[in-house]
Motif scaffolding. Structure first.
Motif, PDB file in Angstrom:
ATOM      1  N   ALA A 150      25.845  -3.754  -9.646  1.00 43.20           N
ATOM      2  CA  ALA A 150      24.486  -3.992  -9.157  1.00 43.20           C
ATOM      3  C   ALA A 150      23.894  -2.670  -8.689  1.00 43.20           C
ATOM      4  CB  ALA A 150      24.496  -4.996  -8.011  1.00 43.20           C
ATOM      5  N   THR A 151      22.637  -2.414  -9.075  1.00 43.74           N
ATOM      6  CA  THR A 151      21.968  -1.181  -8.690  1.00 43.74           C
ATOM      7  C   THR A 151      20.526  -1.483  -8.305  1.00 43.74           C
ATOM      8  OG1 THR A 151      21.250  -0.717 -10.946  1.00 43.74           O
ATOM      9  CG2 THR A 151      23.343   0.237 -10.267  1.00 43.74           C
ATOM     10  N   GLY A 152      19.928  -0.570  -7.580  1.00 42.38           N
ATOM     11  CA  GLY A 152      18.520  -0.689  -7.261  1.00 42.38           C
ATOM     12  C   GLY A 152      18.263  -0.883  -5.781  1.00 42.38           C
ATOM     13  N   ASP A 153      17.000  -0.833  -5.424  1.00 41.04           N
ATOM     14  CA  ASP A 153      16.555  -1.005  -4.049  1.00 41.04           C
ATOM     15  C   ASP A 153      15.378  -1.964  -4.063  1.00 41.04           C
ATOM     16  OD1 ASP A 153      15.658  -0.850  -1.459  1.00 41.04           O
ATOM     17  OD2 ASP A 153      15.422   1.332  -1.432  1.00 41.04           O
ATOM     18  N   ALA A 154      15.597  -3.204  -3.723  1.00 43.48           N
ATOM     19  CA  ALA A 154      14.543  -4.213  -3.721  1.00 43.48           C
ATOM     20  C   ALA A 154      14.053  -4.493  -2.301  1.00 43.48           C
ATOM     21  CB  ALA A 154      15.044  -5.502  -4.372  1.00 43.48           C
ATOM     22  N   SER A 155      14.142  -3.486  -1.447  1.00 44.00           N
ATOM     23  CA  SER A 155      13.770  -3.675  -0.053  1.00 44.00           C
ATOM     24  C   SER A 155      12.258  -3.655   0.146  1.00 44.00           C
ATOM     25  CB  SER A 155      14.402  -2.580   0.815  1.00 44.00           C
ATOM     26  OG  SER A 155      13.825  -1.319   0.517  1.00 44.00           O
ATOM     27  N   LEU A 156      11.834  -4.200   1.258  1.00 45.64           N
ATOM     28  CA  LEU A 156      10.429  -4.186   1.639  1.00 45.64           C
ATOM     29  C   LEU A 156       9.946  -2.748   1.811  1.00 45.64           C
ATOM     30  CD1 LEU A 156       7.943  -5.842   2.520  1.00 45.64           C
ATOM     31  CD2 LEU A 156       8.875  -5.808   4.819  1.00 45.64           C
ATOM     32  N   THR A 157      10.775  -1.903   2.392  1.00 48.98           N
ATOM     33  CA  THR A 157      10.420  -0.495   2.599  1.00 48.98           C
ATOM     34  C   THR A 157      10.171   0.212   1.272  1.00 48.98           C
ATOM     35  OG1 THR A 157      11.748  -0.466   4.617  1.00 48.98           O
ATOM     36  CG2 THR A 157      11.191   1.661   3.652  1.00 48.98           C
ATOM     37  N   ALA A 158      11.024  -0.023   0.280  1.00 48.03           N
ATOM     38  CA  ALA A 158      10.851   0.611  -1.034  1.00 48.03           C
ATOM     39  C   ALA A 158       9.592   0.109  -1.723  1.00 48.03           C
ATOM     40  CB  ALA A 158      12.073   0.351  -1.906  1.00 48.03           C
ATOM     41  N   ALA A 159       9.302  -1.177  -1.607  1.00 49.41           N
ATOM     42  CA  ALA A 159       8.094  -1.736  -2.228  1.00 49.41           C
ATOM     43  C   ALA A 159       6.837  -1.191  -1.563  1.00 49.41           C
ATOM     44  CB  ALA A 159       8.123  -3.259  -2.152  1.00 49.41           C
ATOM     45  N   LYS A 160       6.855  -1.070  -0.237  1.00 47.37           N
ATOM     46  CA  LYS A 160       5.706  -0.495   0.473  1.00 47.37           C
ATOM     47  C   LYS A 160       5.478   0.950   0.038  1.00 47.37           C
ATOM     48  CE  LYS A 160       5.308  -0.947   4.908  1.00 47.37           C
ATOM     49  NZ  LYS A 160       5.653  -1.015   6.343  1.00 47.37           N
ATOM     50  N   THR A 198      -1.365 -11.847   9.047  1.00 44.79           N
ATOM     51  CA  THR A 198      -2.776 -12.096   9.351  1.00 44.79           C
ATOM     52  C   THR A 198      -3.693 -11.091   8.662  1.00 44.79           C
ATOM     53  OG1 THR A 198      -2.583 -10.787  11.374  1.00 44.79           O
ATOM     54  CG2 THR A 198      -2.263 -13.179  11.555  1.00 44.79           C
ATOM     55  N   ALA A 199      -3.133 -10.021   8.104  1.00 45.31           N
ATOM     56  CA  ALA A 199      -3.935  -9.032   7.373  1.00 45.31           C
ATOM     57  C   ALA A 199      -4.474  -9.682   6.101  1.00 45.31           C
ATOM     58  CB  ALA A 199      -3.097  -7.807   7.031  1.00 45.31           C
ATOM     59  N   THR A 200      -5.766  -9.535   5.849  1.00 50.82           N
ATOM     60  CA  THR A 200      -6.366 -10.190   4.684  1.00 50.82           C
ATOM     61  C   THR A 200      -6.640  -9.234   3.527  1.00 50.82           C
ATOM     62  OG1 THR A 200      -8.547  -9.914   5.668  1.00 50.82           O
ATOM     63  CG2 THR A 200      -7.411 -12.008   6.064  1.00 50.82           C
ATOM     64  N   ALA A 201      -6.800  -7.959   3.812  1.00 49.81           N
ATOM     65  CA  ALA A 201      -7.106  -7.004   2.743  1.00 49.81           C
ATOM     66  C   ALA A 201      -5.856  -6.707   1.923  1.00 49.81           C
ATOM     67  CB  ALA A 201      -7.652  -5.709   3.322  1.00 49.81           C
ATOM     68  N   ALA A 202      -5.947  -6.918   0.624  1.00 52.83           N
ATOM     69  CA  ALA A 202      -4.815  -6.642  -0.275  1.00 52.83           C
ATOM     70  C   ALA A 202      -5.336  -5.830  -1.448  1.00 52.83           C
ATOM     71  CB  ALA A 202      -4.160  -7.925  -0.735  1.00 52.83           C
ATOM     72  N   THR A 203      -5.562  -4.550  -1.218  1.00 55.99           N
ATOM     73  CA  THR A 203      -6.123  -3.685  -2.255  1.00 55.99           C
ATOM     74  C   THR A 203      -5.047  -2.930  -3.039  1.00 55.99           C
ATOM     75  OG1 THR A 203      -6.388  -1.909  -0.632  1.00 55.99           O
ATOM     76  CG2 THR A 203      -8.281  -3.367  -0.980  1.00 55.99           C
ATOM     77  N   LYS A 204      -3.811  -2.949  -2.528  1.00 57.99           N
ATOM     78  CA  LYS A 204      -2.719  -2.220  -3.183  1.00 57.99           C
ATOM     79  C   LYS A 204      -1.533  -3.154  -3.405  1.00 57.99           C
ATOM     80  CE  LYS A 204      -3.812   2.116  -0.808  1.00 57.99           C
ATOM     81  NZ  LYS A 204      -3.264   3.120   0.132  1.00 57.99           N
ATOM     82  N   GLU A 205      -0.702  -2.772  -4.378  1.00 53.87           N
ATOM     83  CA  GLU A 205       0.510  -3.548  -4.657  1.00 53.87           C
ATOM     84  C   GLU A 205       1.670  -2.602  -4.929  1.00 53.87           C
ATOM     85  OE1 GLU A 205       0.401  -7.065  -7.293  1.00 53.87           O
ATOM     86  OE2 GLU A 205       1.970  -6.049  -8.442  1.00 53.87           O
ATOM     87  N   GLY A 206       2.819  -2.908  -4.360  1.00 52.18           N
ATOM     88  CA  GLY A 206       4.025  -2.127  -4.587  1.00 52.18           C
ATOM     89  C   GLY A 206       5.155  -3.049  -5.008  1.00 52.18           C
ATOM     90  N   LYS A 207       6.019  -2.557  -5.879  1.00 55.70           N
ATOM     91  CA  LYS A 207       7.110  -3.377  -6.406  1.00 55.70           C
ATOM     92  C   LYS A 207       8.408  -2.575  -6.361  1.00 55.70           C
ATOM     93  CE  LYS A 207       8.154  -6.185 -10.491  1.00 55.70           C
ATOM     94  NZ  LYS A 207       7.664  -6.612 -11.811  1.00 55.70           N
ATOM     95  N   ALA A 208       9.478  -3.232  -5.919  1.00 49.69           N
ATOM     96  CA  ALA A 208      10.802  -2.613  -5.880  1.00 49.69           C
ATOM     97  C   ALA A 208      11.813  -3.617  -6.418  1.00 49.69           C
ATOM     98  CB  ALA A 208      11.160  -2.211  -4.456  1.00 49.69           C
ATOM     99  N   THR A 251      10.969  -7.353  -5.208  1.00 52.05           N
ATOM    100  CA  THR A 251      10.125  -7.619  -4.047  1.00 52.05           C
ATOM    101  C   THR A 251       8.766  -7.027  -4.351  1.00 52.05           C
ATOM    102  OG1 THR A 251      12.011  -7.482  -2.551  1.00 52.05           O
ATOM    103  CG2 THR A 251       9.832  -7.196  -1.579  1.00 52.05           C
ATOM    104  N   ILE A 252       7.718  -7.836  -4.198  1.00 51.53           N
ATOM    105  CA  ILE A 252       6.350  -7.389  -4.467  1.00 51.53           C
ATOM    106  C   ILE A 252       5.557  -7.482  -3.161  1.00 51.53           C
ATOM    107  CG2 ILE A 252       4.251  -7.821  -5.807  1.00 51.53           C
ATOM    108  CD1 ILE A 252       6.200  -9.338  -7.796  1.00 51.53           C
ATOM    109  N   VAL A 253       5.014  -6.353  -2.727  1.00 50.35           N
ATOM    110  CA  VAL A 253       4.272  -6.282  -1.474  1.00 50.35           C
ATOM    111  C   VAL A 253       2.816  -6.007  -1.798  1.00 50.35           C
ATOM    112  CG1 VAL A 253       3.998  -5.036   0.699  1.00 50.35           C
ATOM    113  CG2 VAL A 253       6.265  -5.421  -0.233  1.00 50.35           C
ATOM    114  N   LYS A 254       1.913  -6.763  -1.168  1.00 50.07           N
ATOM    115  CA  LYS A 254       0.485  -6.529  -1.302  1.00 50.07           C
ATOM    116  C   LYS A 254      -0.078  -6.215   0.073  1.00 50.07           C
ATOM    117  CE  LYS A 254       0.001  -9.176  -5.487  1.00 50.07           C
ATOM    118  NZ  LYS A 254      -0.686 -10.221  -6.207  1.00 50.07           N
ATOM    119  N   GLY A 255      -1.018  -5.298   0.113  1.00 53.23           N
ATOM    120  CA  GLY A 255      -1.619  -4.907   1.381  1.00 53.23           C
ATOM    121  C   GLY A 255      -2.563  -3.754   1.189  1.00 53.23           C
TER     122      GLY A 255
END
Length: 109
Positions: A67-77, A47-57, A104-108
């Motif tokens: 396989a390597t890397g961390d594509a988690s929501l926590t890492a993207a945030k 329900t949050a509408t403001a998306a001024t930042k973006e993070g990618k993991a 994973t791309i997180v906006k918020g």
């Protein structure tokens, strides 16, 4: 007789090795291309509408063997300095089943 057994054993090994390379590298995606896949798709919205930042993991794999890397929501945030999530997207890229990336791309805000 020994030569025939050796040939059969060698053929079985080559066949098993070849089959282990064929189609063994799945990447999560709503659609998959056999030769090439590059898609972006939505996953979640809040329900949050403001998306001024973006993070990618991202995470990568080679032949489905390593396989390597961390594509988690926590890492993207963390990568975007995001505390309130607006929405989450994913990207998937696969080239000939040899190399694949999943992000994973997180906006918020």
């Amino acid at each position: 007789m020994k030569k025939k057994a050796y040939v059969l054993l060698s053929a079985a090994f080559v066949t098993a090795f070849g089959l282990s390379l064929a189609g063994c590298m799945p990447v999560a995606s709503p659609v998959t291309g056999i030769i090439f896949t590059e898609v972006k798709y939505g996953f979640m919205a809040t329900t949050a509408t403001a998306a001024t930042k973006e993070g990618k993991a991202c995470a990568q794999t080679i032949l489905g063997w390593v396989a390597t890397g961390d594509a988690s929501l926590t890492a993207a945030k963390a990568a975007g300095g995001i505390t309130t999530v607006s929405h989450v997207d994913h990207t998937a890229k696969n080239i000939l089943g040899i190399v694949a990336d999943y992000c994973t791309i997180v906006k918020g805000s």
